[in-house]
Enzyme design. Structure first.
Site, mmCIF file in Angstrom:
data_model
loop_
_atom_site.group_PDB
_atom_site.id
_atom_site.type_symbol
_atom_site.label_atom_id
_atom_site.label_comp_id
_atom_site.label_asym_id
_atom_site.label_seq_id
_atom_site.Cartn_x
_atom_site.Cartn_y
_atom_site.Cartn_z
ATOM 1 N N ALA A 12 -15.767 63.549 58.717
ATOM 2 C CA ALA A 12 -15.718 62.187 58.157
ATOM 3 C C ALA A 12 -15.628 61.176 59.300
ATOM 4 C CB ALA A 12 -14.525 62.033 57.222
ATOM 5 N N GLY A 13 -16.440 61.415 60.316
ATOM 6 C CA GLY A 13 -16.503 60.473 61.435
ATOM 7 C C GLY A 13 -17.537 59.409 61.156
ATOM 8 N N GLY A 16 -20.368 60.784 58.784
ATOM 9 C CA GLY A 16 -19.824 61.284 57.514
ATOM 10 C C GLY A 16 -19.196 60.215 56.659
ATOM 11 N N THR A 134 -25.262 67.721 62.214
ATOM 12 C CA THR A 134 -24.733 67.981 63.560
ATOM 13 C C THR A 134 -25.849 68.376 64.529
ATOM 14 O OG1 THR A 134 -22.689 68.713 62.507
ATOM 15 C CG2 THR A 134 -22.993 69.313 64.827
ATOM 16 N N ASN A 135 -25.778 67.835 65.732
ATOM 17 C CA ASN A 135 -26.824 68.109 66.735
ATOM 18 C C ASN A 135 -26.452 69.252 67.668
ATOM 19 O OD1 ASN A 135 -29.136 66.421 66.608
ATOM 20 N ND2 ASN A 135 -27.889 64.659 67.143
ATOM 21 N N ARG A 166 -37.025 54.900 61.947
ATOM 22 C CA ARG A 166 -37.117 54.175 63.231
ATOM 23 C C ARG A 166 -38.558 53.753 63.494
ATOM 24 N NH1 ARG A 166 -32.837 58.181 66.156
ATOM 25 N NH2 ARG A 166 -31.002 56.872 65.758
ATOM 26 N N HIS A 190 -36.384 67.420 66.537
ATOM 27 C CA HIS A 190 -35.679 66.122 66.648
ATOM 28 C C HIS A 190 -35.302 65.919 68.114
ATOM 29 C CE1 HIS A 190 -33.322 62.690 65.620
ATOM 30 N NE2 HIS A 190 -32.158 63.268 65.896
HETATM 31 N N1 LIG Z 1 -29.436 64.803 62.791
HETATM 32 C C1 LIG Z 1 -29.404 63.541 63.203
HETATM 33 O O1 LIG Z 1 -30.428 62.824 63.201
HETATM 34 C C2 LIG Z 1 -28.097 62.943 63.643
HETATM 35 C C3 LIG Z 1 -27.879 61.560 63.579
HETATM 36 C C4 LIG Z 1 -26.626 61.068 63.987
HETATM 37 C C5 LIG Z 1 -25.636 61.934 64.450
HETATM 38 N N2 LIG Z 1 -25.903 63.264 64.512
HETATM 39 C C6 LIG Z 1 -24.886 64.220 64.949
HETATM 40 O O2 LIG Z 1 -23.869 64.290 63.963
HETATM 41 C C7 LIG Z 1 -22.639 64.684 64.579
HETATM 42 C C8 LIG Z 1 -21.547 63.705 64.203
HETATM 43 O O3 LIG Z 1 -21.847 62.450 64.730
HETATM 44 P P1 LIG Z 1 -20.786 61.254 64.502
HETATM 45 O O4 LIG Z 1 -21.344 60.039 65.146
HETATM 46 O O5 LIG Z 1 -20.393 61.226 63.071
HETATM 47 O O6 LIG Z 1 -19.548 61.788 65.384
HETATM 48 P P2 LIG Z 1 -18.000 61.475 65.155
HETATM 49 O O7 LIG Z 1 -17.301 61.990 66.381
HETATM 50 O O8 LIG Z 1 -17.826 60.062 64.743
HETATM 51 O O9 LIG Z 1 -17.626 62.382 63.886
HETATM 52 C C9 LIG Z 1 -17.559 63.764 63.995
HETATM 53 C C10 LIG Z 1 -16.426 64.197 63.080
HETATM 54 O O10 LIG Z 1 -16.358 65.624 63.093
HETATM 55 C C11 LIG Z 1 -14.989 65.952 62.998
HETATM 56 N N3 LIG Z 1 -14.766 67.335 63.436
HETATM 57 C C12 LIG Z 1 -14.778 67.807 64.713
HETATM 58 N N4 LIG Z 1 -14.480 69.118 64.716
HETATM 59 C C13 LIG Z 1 -14.286 69.479 63.413
HETATM 60 C C14 LIG Z 1 -13.944 70.701 62.756
HETATM 61 N N5 LIG Z 1 -13.734 71.817 63.473
HETATM 62 N N6 LIG Z 1 -13.840 70.710 61.411
HETATM 63 C C15 LIG Z 1 -14.029 69.574 60.704
HETATM 64 N N7 LIG Z 1 -14.354 68.368 61.261
HETATM 65 C C16 LIG Z 1 -14.463 68.345 62.604
HETATM 66 C C17 LIG Z 1 -14.300 64.946 63.908
HETATM 67 O O11 LIG Z 1 -12.904 64.854 63.638
HETATM 68 C C18 LIG Z 1 -15.051 63.669 63.565
HETATM 69 O O12 LIG Z 1 -14.424 62.938 62.539
HETATM 70 C C19 LIG Z 1 -22.932 64.739 66.079
HETATM 71 O O13 LIG Z 1 -23.238 66.056 66.465
HETATM 72 C C20 LIG Z 1 -24.172 63.858 66.223
HETATM 73 O O14 LIG Z 1 -24.955 64.205 67.346
HETATM 74 C C21 LIG Z 1 -27.099 63.789 64.120
HETATM 75 O O1 LIG Z 2 -29.257 60.530 69.312
HETATM 76 C C1 LIG Z 2 -28.287 61.199 68.923
HETATM 77 O O2 LIG Z 2 -27.578 61.903 69.652
HETATM 78 C C2 LIG Z 2 -27.927 61.172 67.454
HETATM 79 C C3 LIG Z 2 -29.132 61.394 66.577
HETATM 80 O O3 LIG Z 2 -29.788 62.591 66.876
HETATM 81 C C4 LIG Z 2 -30.072 60.204 66.603
HETATM 82 O O4 LIG Z 2 -31.301 60.426 66.792
HETATM 83 O O5 LIG Z 2 -29.573 59.090 66.395
#
Ligand SMILES: NC(=O)c1ccc[n+]([C@@H]2O[C@H](COP(=O)([O-])OP(=O)(O)OC[C@H]3O[C@@H](n4cnc5c(N)ncnc54)[C@H](O)[C@@H]3O)[C@@H](O)[C@H]2O)c1
Ligand SMILES: O=C(O)C[C@H](O)C(=O)O
Length: 335
Positions: A12-13, A16, A134-135, A166, A190
């Site tokens: 829920a970061g 989420g 998650t990435n 985008r 990606h």
């Molecule tokens: N697929 C995509 O296009 C895309 C886009 C944006 C972000 N992402 C990825 O999504 C992920 C999250 O990004 P964000 O900006 O929300 O990061 P963030 O740090 O704001 O949120 C991540 C959350 O995961 C939680 N977390 C960490 N370990 C955990 C565990 N063991 N169990 C439960 N929760 C746990 C953290 O407490 C945090 O709240 C990253 O890997 C980021 O690269 C992917």
């Molecule tokens: O760029 C990142 O690390 C997060 C995500 O994959 C994005 O494209 O925004």
């Protein structure tokens, strides 16, 4: 009377919480949020419970009645019981990248986090549809497929919807038109080799290549490819508004059985794998999304130059898959 679907969101970061907030305001599903505690010196906070409570109060101020609950879990996987019988599980848990990092730099830390979570999804929501955020997302989607033992139709990575958004943004700015009238697909991995499909992109039905000169189009393609990094360099962490909206697009298609065609990272093998030249891992392709997950993999036509870009993109994903395979070796489930 049909029960409202339940969407569990693990992590829920930034992403989420915005996925939860968007679903809450749209009101098409109930939400269960899961995240670990946050330690600050000798204090321990439970932000997930606070965010859920705050969102409950948000919807009370709006004309929706979404149920939202937050549950604190441990990194070891305790506390996931409330996930029971969720229809969809969105996984955003893990580290985002910082400036100077590639998405692949997150692989080792995030695959460890994912493994624990998938074990709980298998235990409490074995019939759910997984959406992986998650990435590095293509690798994480593959890992989730392997670790969950779910059919490929129920393990879906979010990336192409974001990358396409985008691309549409940059086209809309260039042509000074509404993004609503732009049809643009980005497929492939990606990463820096993603493939904007110019040949099937159009603006109000007019082919994109007839509206934007080739050199300008190349510029927009490059900006799309590095769109994630552009935001990481501006914010010091990765994007979350557009990613959250992309996730919600996918969740809504699943919950409403709308059979939308969206670019998603899915496991390719068999006949679809033959067509795309991918045997046994996840890459972004257009898929039809419905109540059962991926209802169909769309074999999109590509020009020769697009097929060459595609092949480069696939090779890039494949290199990372080989690294992940080593990490997964002792963790894969028997299918
Ligand atoms: N697929 C995509 O296009 C895309 C886009 C944006 C972000 N992402 C990825 O999504 C992920 C999250 O990004 P964000 O900006 O929300 O990061 P963030 O740090 O704001 O949120 C991540 C959350 O995961 C939680 N977390 C960490 N370990 C955990 C565990 N063991 N169990 C439960 N929760 C746990 C953290 O407490 C945090 O709240 C990253 O890997 C980021 O690269 C992917
Ligand atoms: O760029 C990142 O690390 C997060 C995500 O994959 C994005 O494209 O925004």
């Amino acid at each position: 009377m049909a029960m409202r679907k339940v969407v569990s969101i693990v992590g829920a970061g930034n992403v989420g919480e915005h996925v939860a907030s968007l679903i809450a305001t749209k009101g098409f599903a109930d939400i269960r949020l899961f995240d670990i505690p946050r330690k600050d010196g000798d204090k321990v906070f439970e932000p997930v419970k606070g965010k859920a409570l705050d969102m409950k109060q948000m919807v009370a101020a709006m004309d929706v009645d979404t149920k939202i609950d937050g549950f604190t879990v441990t990194p070891e996987g305790e506390g996931y019981e409330p996930m029971v019988d969720s229809d969809i599980v969105v996984i955003t848990a893990g580290f985002p990248r910082r400036p100077g990092m590639s998405r692949e730099d997150l692989l080792e830390a995030n695959i460890r986090i994912l493994s624990t979570i998938i074990a709980r999804v298998r235990q409490y929501a074995p019939n759910s549809i997984l959406i992986i955020v998650t990435n590095p997302v293509d690798i994480m989607t593959y890992a989730a497929f392997k670790l969950s033992g779910f059919p490929a139709s129920r393990v879906i990575g979010m990336a192409g919807v974001l990358d396409s958004a985008r691309f549409k943004t940059f086209i809309a700015e260039e042509l000074r038109v509404s993004p609503k009238d732009i049809h643009a697909y980005v497929i492939g991995g990606h990463g820096d080799e993603m493939v904007p499909l110019i040949s099937i992109s159009n603006v109000g039905g007019i082919p994109l290549k007839d509206l934007i000169p080739k050199d300008k189009l190349s510029e927009l393609i490059e900006r799309t490819r590095f769109g994630g990094g552009e935001i990481v360099n501006l914010m010091g962490t990765s994007a979350y508004y557009a990613p959250a909206a992309a996730v919600v697009d996918m969740v809504e298609a699943l919950v409403t059985n709308s059979r939308r065609i969206l670019p998603c990272s899915v496991y390719l093998d068999g006949e679809a794998g033959e067509y795309y030249g991918v045997k046994g891992f996840c890459v972004g392709v257009p898929v039809k999304l419905g109540a059962n997950g991926v209802e169909e993999i769309i074999k999109v036509p590509m020009l020769e130059e697009e097929r060459q870009m595609w092949n480069r993109s696939v090779e890039s994903v494949k290199r990372s898959i080989e690294i992940a395979e080593v990490m997964l070796g002792e963790k894969s489930t028997s299918k």
